[in-house]
Design a protein around this motif. Structure first.
Motif, PDB file in Angstrom:
ATOM      1  N   TYR B 225     -15.616   5.306  67.626  1.00  0.00           N
ATOM      2  CA  TYR B 225     -14.255   5.671  67.204  1.00  0.00           C
ATOM      3  C   TYR B 225     -13.471   4.404  66.908  1.00  0.00           C
ATOM      4  CZ  TYR B 225     -15.719  10.092  69.142  1.00  0.00           C
ATOM      5  OH  TYR B 225     -16.412  11.234  69.391  1.00  0.00           O
ATOM      6  N   ARG B 226     -12.751   4.447  65.799  1.00  0.00           N
ATOM      7  CA  ARG B 226     -11.930   3.306  65.443  1.00  0.00           C
ATOM      8  C   ARG B 226     -10.775   3.152  66.432  1.00  0.00           C
ATOM      9  NH1 ARG B 226      -9.140   4.141  61.274  1.00  0.00           N
ATOM     10  NH2 ARG B 226      -9.815   6.306  61.000  1.00  0.00           N
ATOM     11  N   THR B 227     -10.244   1.939  66.567  1.00  0.00           N
ATOM     12  CA  THR B 227      -9.020   1.773  67.346  1.00  0.00           C
ATOM     13  C   THR B 227      -7.938   2.602  66.676  1.00  0.00           C
ATOM     14  OG1 THR B 227      -8.677  -0.247  66.058  1.00  0.00           O
ATOM     15  CG2 THR B 227      -9.495  -0.513  68.309  1.00  0.00           C
ATOM     16  N   GLY B 228      -6.995   3.107  67.480  1.00  0.00           N
ATOM     17  CA  GLY B 228      -5.937   3.968  66.940  1.00  0.00           C
ATOM     18  C   GLY B 228      -6.362   5.422  66.853  1.00  0.00           C
ATOM     19  N   SER B 229      -7.601   5.737  67.252  1.00  0.00           N
ATOM     20  CA  SER B 229      -8.058   7.135  67.118  1.00  0.00           C
ATOM     21  C   SER B 229      -8.565   7.683  68.448  1.00  0.00           C
ATOM     22  CB  SER B 229      -9.166   7.216  66.053  1.00  0.00           C
ATOM     23  OG  SER B 229     -10.347   6.617  66.538  1.00  0.00           O
ATOM     24  N   LEU B 230      -7.915   7.299  69.530  1.00  0.00           N
ATOM     25  CA  LEU B 230      -8.358   7.780  70.850  1.00  0.00           C
ATOM     26  C   LEU B 230      -8.164   9.289  70.984  1.00  0.00           C
ATOM     27  CD1 LEU B 230      -7.255   4.835  73.148  1.00  0.00           C
ATOM     28  CD2 LEU B 230      -9.562   5.799  72.999  1.00  0.00           C
ATOM     29  N   GLY B 231      -7.208   9.840  70.196  1.00  0.00           N
ATOM     30  CA  GLY B 231      -7.004  11.283  70.207  1.00  0.00           C
ATOM     31  C   GLY B 231      -8.276  12.011  69.785  1.00  0.00           C
ATOM     32  N   SER B 232      -8.908  11.538  68.698  1.00  0.00           N
ATOM     33  CA  SER B 232     -10.154  12.162  68.228  1.00  0.00           C
ATOM     34  C   SER B 232     -11.241  12.035  69.273  1.00  0.00           C
ATOM     35  CB  SER B 232     -10.649  11.492  66.936  1.00  0.00           C
ATOM     36  OG  SER B 232      -9.583  11.130  66.121  1.00  0.00           O
ATOM     37  N   LEU B 233     -11.288  10.877  69.918  1.00  0.00           N
ATOM     38  CA  LEU B 233     -12.304  10.682  70.950  1.00  0.00           C
ATOM     39  C   LEU B 233     -12.143  11.717  72.059  1.00  0.00           C
ATOM     40  CD1 LEU B 233     -13.589   7.387  72.469  1.00  0.00           C
ATOM     41  CD2 LEU B 233     -12.622   9.091  74.006  1.00  0.00           C
TER      42      LEU B 233
END
Lengths: 431, 431
Positions: B225-233
Motif C-alpha cells: 500500500y502506498r503511503t497516504g492509503s492506510l484507509g485501504s489497507l
C-alpha cells in the motif's frame, strides 16, 4: 541485568568519540598529505600468520579462538605488520613502488591493562616499502613529526631516539657477546627501563659480559648524541665512521627535511621484535617517564619471509593511548572538538511549528547540519538557550509569517529577516 | 610461506579502501548533519551480553572465545545494538534526551559467506532513543534516505517497506495463530522469501492455520500500500483505522519530511529479531532480488532489559556489502574517489634536486598534499607523466634557478614562474 564491558576495553560516548576522531582525523589528514594511501585488513587472521615472525611465544599475548568443529585457529590482530606483509607479498609484482601505505587498525592484546596499555586500542601504522635509500626511514619519521607538530607538540615535548641494530650488534660483539646471543641482548636492552639495575646486570652477565663490560655496555646504552654529531659517537664507542654509513645518510636526510632538531641518537633503542634489520627508532616524551609514543624501523627481510620477493621496508606504529596521555599532560586539548550545527530551527508559534520539519529536511538534504528542538515549548528564550547549548552557529526563528523567518547569528547576535526558500543559500554563503 | 586471509574477510588495498571510505565518509557526513553523534564500543563483548536479547540460539553464529585459564566467554560483536543498550543503560540518567547516536562498527558473524554476506563487514547504525513520537521512526528513515539520495540512489531504485508488529500480530491472531506462536510466525514471515512455497505452507499449518487461512495469510503478506492509503489497507485486512494509529502518525511525518514517495506499507516485513516492539521497516532494491539494504524498527523494551529505565527507542542498521552491490549494479560509481595530490615537486637538474626535500617538507607542514618523484631521472616528460598519473593538480618544476620554479596547472596546462617561498600561498589560494 547488568553486564560490564570486558576489562581493558573502552566505550566511546559522543565526547570520547569526538576526541578519538580528533586524533584519527589528524592521523589520516597528515598521512594523505605525505603521499601515503590508506589500507586495512581483517580484524582477525589465522593464528599461524602471527607465528611466522614472532614464533610460538606470541600466542599467550593473543586473543585466539577456534570455531566449534573447526580445525583452524584464529586470533584477533595484535599488530598490523603481518597483515601488511601478507598483502604486499600477495601482489608484490603488480603494486607500483615505492609502496606508501598507512592504516589505523584497532588492535587487541591479552595483556594486563595498565597506564598507557589497554586490551583494545588504535594504532596508526605508516610503512614505506620498496626504497633502499635512508630517505625512506627519514620520510616515515617526517610524517610522525608533522603529525605531532600539527597537534601542538614541540621538540621540547618529545625526542625521536634513533639507533641502528648493526651498530649496537657490533658493540655487543666487541664486548664479547656471542653472535647467537645477540637477539637475547636486544631483548634485554629493550626491557632495561622496566628492570631493576641488579636484575639487568645479572642478565647481562648471563650473556657472557663480566662486571667491567656490563659497565661499558650500560654507558654505551645511556649516551645520547645530537644529530650532526655521529663523529663523536664513533669516537666514543671506538668505531670507524664507515660503520655508521646508513645512520650518516639518514642524518643528511633529517637535515634536508628540516627535522634534525627533533632527533637524537640513542644506542639503548633496539626494539624488542626479531624482524628489525637496520635503523630503529622510538619517539619518547622528553622526561622519558612514559611508554614510547611510537616505535619503528627497517624490516628488510619480512616480505620475503611471507612468501614475497626481498623488499626493503621501514615503518612505525603509534598508539592512541600514550598519545592521548601526552596531549592531556601537556595541555594540548583544543577548546572545541565536536561538530557545530549550522542552524537550529525554532518555532515560537503553532503555525511556525508546522514549517519546522519540511524546512529541516530540506536544509539537511542541501548539506547543512540542521537541528530543531524536540520540546513542545514556544518560549523563545528557552529555545535559543538550547541552540546556544548545542554550539549552533545560527538559529532560525519561525512565527506566523508565512514565507520568512528571523535568522540569528548566535556568535554575533546579529539578526536578519530571511525568506525560507533562501535560508540554505544564505547559510552556504556564510558558513 | 603463504598464509591466506580467513574465509569471508577482506583485504582493503588502496583502491578498495578509497571505496570503503567513500561510503563511510558519506554515512558519517549525513549522520552528523541530521544531528546524530558518533559512538563506538569494544570489538568484543562478554558472550552473555548477546544472550540477553537473543537467547542461546545466537551462540552458533558468533565467533566466541575464552582466555586460557580464564572463566569468561567473549564474542566478536555480531551487531552493535547490545553494546548500545549497555551504554545507554549505564548512563540512562545523565544522558540528555533524546539520544541521537550513530556508529560504523565492523561486525563479525560466523555464517557461510555468500553474495551480500561476509564474515566481517561494516554496518552503519543510527538510533534515536527517548522520544515516544513517531517522529523518531520517521527521522531514522529520513537519514537513511538522505544518505541514499546523496549517493545518487532514487525512489525508483529502492523501496522503504514499512510495517508494524502489532498490526501483523492482530491479523495472525484473527486467523487463529495462538498468542504463544506469534514470534514463531514472525520468524516464518521473515524467512518466507528464502523458502520454497511448499515448505512455507507446511510451516504455516504447523502454527495452526488451515489451507484457506494460509492463503489469506499469504495475501496479507504480499499486498503493498502506498503511503497516504492506510484507509485501504485497513479495509483490505478488515481492521478499524484506530488499530493503525501509530502507522498513521508515522505516515503524517513522512509527508512532512518530504519522503513519502520512497515508502510503502508491506505487512510481510516483520524482522526476525525478538526485541522489536512496534514499527519495523526494511529498505530493499526495487526488484526485491537482493538481501535488504537496511532494516530496523522500534525496540521500546530493550534498554529496560539491559538494566536501564524503560526508554522508547528506534534505529536501523545498513551494511556495506549489499549497499556496494546496489551502487555498482546501478552504475552509481563516481569517476574519482581517491585523494588528488595538490602538487608534485619535480627536479630537472642536480641543483634543482637539492631543493626538493626541504620544499616538500615545508609544503606538507603547511597542510598541502605534496609529492615528489623517487626516480633519479631528470627527464621532464617522464616526471610530468608520473605527476599526471597520480592525478596531481599542479607540478612544480625545479631547475638551476636559485629561488623560483615553474608552477604548472596539470588540468589547464597553464604555467607560471613562482618564487619558492610563495608556492604554499599560491596553492592555498588556488585549491
Amino acid at each position: 541485568m547488568k553486564i560490564e564491558k570486558p576489562k581493558g576495553t573502552r566505550d566511546f560516548y559522543p565526547e570520547d568519540m569526538a576526541w578519538q576522531n580528533y586524533i584519527t582525523d589528524a592521523w589520516r589528514r597528515v598521512s594523505i598529505r605525505h603521499g601515503f594511501e590508506e589500507v586495512d585488513g581483517p580484524i582477525f587472521e589465522k593464528l599461524d600468520l602471527y607465528k611466522v615472525k614472532s614464533g610460538d611465544g606470541i600466542v599467550s599475548e593473543l586473543f585466539s579462538f577456534r570455531r566449534e568443529n573447526g580445525s583452524t585457529d584464529f586470533a584477533l590482530r595484535p599488530e598490523f605488520t603481518p597483515t601488511l606483509a601478507r598483502m604486499v607479498a600477495d601482489r608484490a609484482n603488480s603494486l607500483p613502488k615505492p609502496i606508501k601505505w598507512f592504516t589505523i587498525p584497532n588492535l587487541c592484546r591479552a595483556e594486563r591493562p595498565q597506564r598507557g596499555r589497554l586490551r583494545e586500542f588504535l594504532q596508526w601504522n605508516v610503512d614505506l616499502l620498496g626504497l633502499e635509500s635512508e630517505l625512506a626511514d627519514a620520510e616515515t619519521i617526517l610524517v610522525a613529526i608533522d603529525f605531532l607538530s600539527e597537534l601542538g607538540v614541540t621538540p621540547e615535548h618529545v625526542r625521536v631516539k634513533i639507533s641502528h641494530r648493526d651498530v649496537v650488534k657490533n658493540i655487543l660483539i666487541t664486548l664479547g657477546v656471542p653472535e647467537d646471543k645477540i637477539l637475547d641482548a636486544f631483548n634485554l636492552l629493550d626491557r632495561r627501563d622496566k628492570m631493576e639495575s641488579e636484575d639487568f646486570e645479572k642478565a647481562a652477565m648471563a650473556l657472557g659480559l663480566d662486571e667491567h663490560r656490563v659497565q661499558r655496555f650500560q654507558e654505551a646504552c645511556r649516551s645520547r648524541y645530537r644529530t650532526g654529531s655521529l663523529g663523536s659517537l664513533c669516537k666514543a664507542i671506538g668505531m670507524p665512521e664507515t660503520d655508521v654509513k646508513e645512520l650518516q645518510e639518514l642524518d643528511d636526510k633529517l637535515h634536508d627535511l628540516g627535522i634534525a632538531e627533533w632527533c637524537e641518537y640513542d644506542l639503548g633503542i633496539v626494539r624488542g621484535l626479531a624482524y628489525y634489520t637496520g635503523v630503529v627508532y622510538e619517539i619518547h616524551e622528553s622526561s622519558g617517564a612514559e611508554r614510547a609514543l611510537a616505535g619503528g624501523g627497517r624490516y628488510d627481510n619480512l616480505i620475503n619471509l611471507f612468501g614475497g620477493p626481498k623488499t626493503p621496508a621501514v615503518g612505525f606504529g603509534m598508539g592512541d593511548v600514550v598519545l592521548s596521555n601526552l596531549l592531556r599532560d601537556k595541555g594540548l586539548i583544543p577548546d572545541h572538538i565536536g561538530h557545530r550545527p549550522d542552524i537550529y530551527v525554532l518555532a515560537v508559534s503553532d503555525l511556525g511549528a508546522k514549517k519546522v520539519l519540511p524546512l529541516v529536511a530540506d536544509l539537511r538534504a542541501k548539506g547543512l547540519h540542521a537541528r530543531f528542538s524536540y520540546k513542545t515549548t514556544k518560549n523563545m528564550g528557552r529555545l535559543l538557550k538550547e541552540a546556544v547549548g548545542a554550539s549552533s552557529r545560527y538559529a532560525l526563528i519561525l512565527d506566523d509569517a508565512p514565507e520568512s523567518g528571523q535568522l540569528k547569528n548566535l556568535d554575533t547576535q546579529e539578526q536578519v529577516e530571511v525568506r525560507l526558500d533562501e535560508v540554505a543559500k544564505t547559510l552556504h554563503d556564510a558558513v
